[in-house]
Design a protein around this motif. Structure first.
Motif, PDB file in Angstrom:
ATOM      1  N   GLN A 133      -3.294 -12.525  -3.843  1.00  0.00           N
ATOM      2  CA  GLN A 133      -2.743 -11.259  -4.610  1.00  0.00           C
ATOM      3  C   GLN A 133      -3.772 -10.779  -5.598  1.00  0.00           C
ATOM      4  OE1 GLN A 133       0.615 -13.003  -6.709  1.00  0.00           O
ATOM      5  NE2 GLN A 133       1.294 -14.386  -4.868  1.00  0.00           N
ATOM      6  N   THR A 134      -4.495 -11.724  -6.193  1.00  0.00           N
ATOM      7  CA  THR A 134      -5.242 -11.394  -7.316  1.00  0.00           C
ATOM      8  C   THR A 134      -6.503 -10.519  -6.640  1.00  0.00           C
ATOM      9  OG1 THR A 134      -4.511 -13.280  -8.697  1.00  0.00           O
ATOM     10  CG2 THR A 134      -6.569 -11.974  -9.419  1.00  0.00           C
ATOM     11  N   THR A 135      -7.056 -10.983  -5.515  1.00  0.00           N
ATOM     12  CA  THR A 135      -8.164 -10.649  -5.139  1.00  0.00           C
ATOM     13  C   THR A 135      -7.989  -9.195  -4.632  1.00  0.00           C
ATOM     14  OG1 THR A 135      -9.043 -12.524  -4.491  1.00  0.00           O
ATOM     15  CG2 THR A 135      -9.962 -10.596  -3.256  1.00  0.00           C
ATOM     16  N   TYR A 136      -6.771  -8.914  -3.781  1.00  0.00           N
ATOM     17  CA  TYR A 136      -6.318  -7.564  -3.351  1.00  0.00           C
ATOM     18  C   TYR A 136      -6.271  -6.594  -4.298  1.00  0.00           C
ATOM     19  CZ  TYR A 136      -3.888  -4.119  -0.871  1.00  0.00           C
ATOM     20  OH  TYR A 136      -3.458  -2.831  -0.397  1.00  0.00           O
ATOM     21  N   ILE A 137      -5.496  -7.261  -5.423  1.00  0.00           N
ATOM     22  CA  ILE A 137      -5.296  -5.989  -6.418  1.00  0.00           C
ATOM     23  C   ILE A 137      -6.513  -5.629  -7.327  1.00  0.00           C
ATOM     24  CG2 ILE A 137      -3.959  -6.156  -8.794  1.00  0.00           C
ATOM     25  CD1 ILE A 137      -1.678  -7.905  -7.783  1.00  0.00           C
ATOM     26  N   VAL A 138      -7.369  -6.570  -7.531  1.00  0.00           N
ATOM     27  CA  VAL A 138      -8.451  -6.458  -8.141  1.00  0.00           C
ATOM     28  C   VAL A 138      -9.731  -5.420  -7.331  1.00  0.00           C
ATOM     29  CG1 VAL A 138     -10.598  -7.126  -9.291  1.00  0.00           C
ATOM     30  CG2 VAL A 138      -8.307  -8.226  -9.801  1.00  0.00           C
ATOM     31  N   ALA A 203       1.145  -6.450  -4.784  1.00  0.00           N
ATOM     32  CA  ALA A 203       0.219  -6.113  -3.552  1.00  0.00           C
ATOM     33  C   ALA A 203       0.968  -5.553  -2.471  1.00  0.00           C
ATOM     34  CB  ALA A 203      -0.126  -7.437  -3.604  1.00  0.00           C
ATOM     35  N   SER A 204       2.222  -6.108  -2.267  1.00  0.00           N
ATOM     36  CA  SER A 204       2.630  -5.635  -0.922  1.00  0.00           C
ATOM     37  C   SER A 204       3.097  -3.984  -1.180  1.00  0.00           C
ATOM     38  CB  SER A 204       4.113  -6.429  -0.687  1.00  0.00           C
ATOM     39  OG  SER A 204       4.869  -5.843   0.347  1.00  0.00           O
ATOM     40  N   LEU A 205       3.608  -3.750  -1.996  1.00  0.00           N
ATOM     41  CA  LEU A 205       3.816  -2.182  -2.347  1.00  0.00           C
ATOM     42  C   LEU A 205       2.826  -1.317  -2.323  1.00  0.00           C
ATOM     43  CD1 LEU A 205       6.325  -2.550  -5.473  1.00  0.00           C
ATOM     44  CD2 LEU A 205       6.890  -1.853  -2.915  1.00  0.00           C
ATOM     45  N   ASP A 206       1.591  -1.679  -2.787  1.00  0.00           N
ATOM     46  CA  ASP A 206       0.367  -1.003  -2.474  1.00  0.00           C
ATOM     47  C   ASP A 206      -0.028  -0.928  -1.107  1.00  0.00           C
ATOM     48  OD1 ASP A 206      -2.012   0.119  -4.122  1.00  0.00           O
ATOM     49  OD2 ASP A 206      -2.813  -1.044  -2.331  1.00  0.00           O
ATOM     50  N   MET A 207       0.059  -2.159  -0.189  1.00  0.00           N
ATOM     51  CA  MET A 207      -0.323  -2.156   1.049  1.00  0.00           C
ATOM     52  C   MET A 207       0.722  -1.049   2.058  1.00  0.00           C
ATOM     53  SD  MET A 207      -0.619  -6.322   1.332  1.00  0.00           S
ATOM     54  CE  MET A 207      -1.789  -7.231   0.626  1.00  0.00           C
ATOM     55  N   ARG A 208       1.722  -1.038   1.568  1.00  0.00           N
ATOM     56  CA  ARG A 208       2.730  -0.179   2.205  1.00  0.00           C
ATOM     57  C   ARG A 208       2.344   1.206   1.909  1.00  0.00           C
ATOM     58  NH1 ARG A 208       6.080  -4.578   2.139  1.00  0.00           N
ATOM     59  NH2 ARG A 208       7.213  -4.745   3.892  1.00  0.00           N
ATOM     60  N   ARG A 209       1.803   1.577   0.747  1.00  0.00           N
ATOM     61  CA  ARG A 209       1.412   2.938   0.352  1.00  0.00           C
ATOM     62  C   ARG A 209       0.320   3.404   1.284  1.00  0.00           C
ATOM     63  NH1 ARG A 209       2.596   1.746  -4.894  1.00  0.00           N
ATOM     64  NH2 ARG A 209       0.980   0.994  -5.387  1.00  0.00           N
ATOM     65  N   MET A 210      -0.448   2.231   1.618  1.00  0.00           N
ATOM     66  CA  MET A 210      -1.877   2.648   2.395  1.00  0.00           C
ATOM     67  C   MET A 210      -1.614   2.308   3.875  1.00  0.00           C
ATOM     68  SD  MET A 210      -3.920   3.267   0.096  1.00  0.00           S
ATOM     69  CE  MET A 210      -5.248   3.749   0.937  1.00  0.00           C
ATOM     70  N   GLN A 211      -0.395   2.379   4.335  1.00  0.00           N
ATOM     71  CA  GLN A 211      -0.079   1.867   5.745  1.00  0.00           C
ATOM     72  C   GLN A 211      -0.422   0.716   6.245  1.00  0.00           C
ATOM     73  OE1 GLN A 211       2.302   3.959   7.197  1.00  0.00           O
ATOM     74  NE2 GLN A 211       2.509   4.520   5.160  1.00  0.00           N
TER      75      GLN A 211
END
Length: 283
Positions: A133-138, A203-211
């Motif tokens: 999670q942390t790696t993806y968010i940063v 993290a999941s919400l950001d992934m959805r925004r980016m498809q």
């Protein structure tokens, strides 16, 4: 049909608009109590006549129940839990808190208590997930120039610290700690609300925004599994996990509003160092 209140209902033509009042003129020349009372009664009649509920029909009720069944179910839930709240005998002050999630995971708690090695392995896997999670968010900020998830995490963890310190919940007696769990080292931590769950949601919400839908689904599944484990180890109460989901959604939304506000207030795109890239504003 009219949608001026957000819920389509059949309206009579004089329900809200075009309804004319017939107030009694009062120019100071009439001093009788009868005139004052009549004016007051007419005023009440006008108010009641304009009220939304005066236009409701049985057909409207059927329509709402059929089309808007989700809020109707929650409305029934309000009535049900009002009854529960007024009749439920609360847990005595010296007792352990009652948690329905703890009840549902009693068998898992016993398994982990009798198998310290399994508890350690699951704790290590959960810590790996937190690192993911942390790696993806940063990464989204440093490598992709999209700081929304990072800003959201900063908002979320700061507010979690404030709330966790303000109301310090007791650590459950059946808590099963591990030296490889996060926070690593079996150190103390705030229970309310779950940063594990909230970070996963961000993290999941950001992934959805980016498809990145498959990656988001994977994170959601891992989030559910870590929630079950946290209940089984008594690392969080059920309310911590539920609010963690809401916190992730809330702070992601607030971070998005912050980006919009700052982009409008300042022309950040051409004024030196900027947290927000052109790509992040487009997305």
């Amino acid at each position: 049909m009219s949608t001026e209140t957000g819920v389509p209902l059949r309206r009579r033509s004089n329900s809200l608009n075009g309804h004319h009042t017939n107030d009694v003129a009062f120019d100071g020349t009439v001093s009788s109590m009868e005139s004052i009372v009549k004016k007051t009664d007419d005023g009440y009649a006008n108010v009641v006549g304009k009220a939304s509920f005066m236009t409701w029909t049985a057909r409207d009720a059927i329509y709402v129940a059929r089309v808007h069944w989700i809020p109707c179910v929650f409305a029934v839930g309000v009535l049900f839990f009002m009854g529960v709240e007024y009749t439920l005998q609360m847990i005595p002050a010296r007792s352990e808190p009652f948690d329905v999630g703890f009840v549902a995971t009693r068998s898992l708690n016993r398994v982990l208590a009798n198998s310290p090695d399994l508890n350690t392995v699951l704790a290590a896997l959960n810590t790996v997930f937190v690192a993911m999670q942390t790696t993806y968010i940063v990464w989204t900020w440093l490598m992709e120039g999209r700081p929304r998830a990072t800003i959201s995490a900063c908002f979320m963890f700061t507010c979690r610290g404030i709330l966790g310190y303000s109301t310090q919940l007791p650590l459950p007696q059946e808590f099963l700690g591990s030296g490889v769990d996060f926070p690593v080292g079996n150190v103390s931590f705030f229970l309310f609300y779950s940063g594990h769950v909230a970070g996963s949601m961000i993290a999941s919400l950001d992934m959805r925004r980016m498809q990145r839908l498959r990656l988001a689904m994977l994170f959601d599944i891992l989030n559910v599994l870590q929630s079950i484990r946290l209940l089984g180890t008594r690392g969080h109460y059920t309310i911590d996990l539920a609010v963690g989901v809401g916190a992730g959604i809330l702070f992601d939304s607030l971070a998005g509003k912050y980006e919009e506000m700052m982009s409008k207030r300042h022309n950040l795109l051409g004024n030196g160092f900027s947290l927000i890239s052109k790509d992040s504003l487009v997305n």
